[in-house]
Enzyme design. Sequence first.
Site, PDB file in Angstrom:
ATOM      1  N   SER A  57      44.682  26.486  24.810  1.00  0.00           N
ATOM      2  CA  SER A  57      45.860  25.804  24.260  1.00  0.00           C
ATOM      3  C   SER A  57      46.662  25.046  25.325  1.00  0.00           C
ATOM      4  O   SER A  57      47.471  24.189  24.990  1.00  0.00           O
ATOM      5  CB  SER A  57      46.774  26.807  23.553  1.00  0.00           C
ATOM      6  OG  SER A  57      47.352  27.714  24.477  1.00  0.00           O
ATOM      7  N   LYS A  98      52.736  29.171  27.727  1.00  0.00           N
ATOM      8  CA  LYS A  98      53.061  27.864  27.132  1.00  0.00           C
ATOM      9  C   LYS A  98      54.023  27.117  28.055  1.00  0.00           C
ATOM     10  O   LYS A  98      54.551  27.676  29.009  1.00  0.00           O
ATOM     11  CB  LYS A  98      53.717  28.024  25.758  1.00  0.00           C
ATOM     12  CG  LYS A  98      52.925  28.840  24.743  1.00  0.00           C
ATOM     13  CD  LYS A  98      51.671  28.134  24.267  1.00  0.00           C
ATOM     14  CE  LYS A  98      50.938  28.994  23.239  1.00  0.00           C
ATOM     15  NZ  LYS A  98      49.626  28.395  22.850  1.00  0.00           N
TER      16      LYS A  98
END
Length: 249
Positions: A57, A98
């Site tokens: 991701s 993230k």
Amino acid sequence: MSSVAERTQPTGARPAGRRSPASIVQSLVIAIGFVMLVGGFGVLAVQYRPYKIPTGSMSPTLESGDTVLAHTADGKSTGRGDIVVFQDPDWGNVTLVKRVVALGGDTVSGDREGRISVNGRQVNEPYLEKASVLATAFSVTVPEGRLFVLGDFRGNSLDSRSHLDVAFGSVPASGVKARVEAVIQPLSRARLEGRTAAFDELGAPSAHQAGVLMPATWTSVGGAALIVLASAAGWTVSLSRKLRGRRKA
């Protein structure tokens, strides 16, 4: 007259047990090098932790299987553009990695092309996966004390956009465990990696606080170098003296 012959010491010879100035300097340099080596390594051991990236991701910045080195930190020292390691009970309480794109009080929006704007200003993110596409457009205001986080591979990341129904997709700043500062495995991808300057154009002050990865690393490396060089110099001097002694003999 004494029956024991007195032993005379050769002129210029050093009294037994007395160390030469060169030997003293060598020991001092080795001691300083040891303190630097242990001190630098100790700082790294206390303030940094390795984490393995579980998914793609964050590609292409961080690939699945990469091992990163992250500085222990909390949300108070986290700014826009930082890559953070965090946990959120509403997201399954698993450890995730993230990028922070907005802080508490910011209004962040995104379009279907993967572009985001913060407080009305579009952010140029050159590190994004080129095939990155948002599933839907969005616009939210981040609650105070929380962070809005996205993966760099916007087309394949379960991030704040996937949880807009809970606190507008934000995560608690208190859930931040560390800030990524380097990739250490595999060696072919090893490099410094962390905060981007892309969000500096927003003009607002950032809460980001730089870590000590490079200073501590160079301190440790410098200490090791001093130990090796001082030891090598001492060995060279000792060998030279032995060779001179054999020639005189």
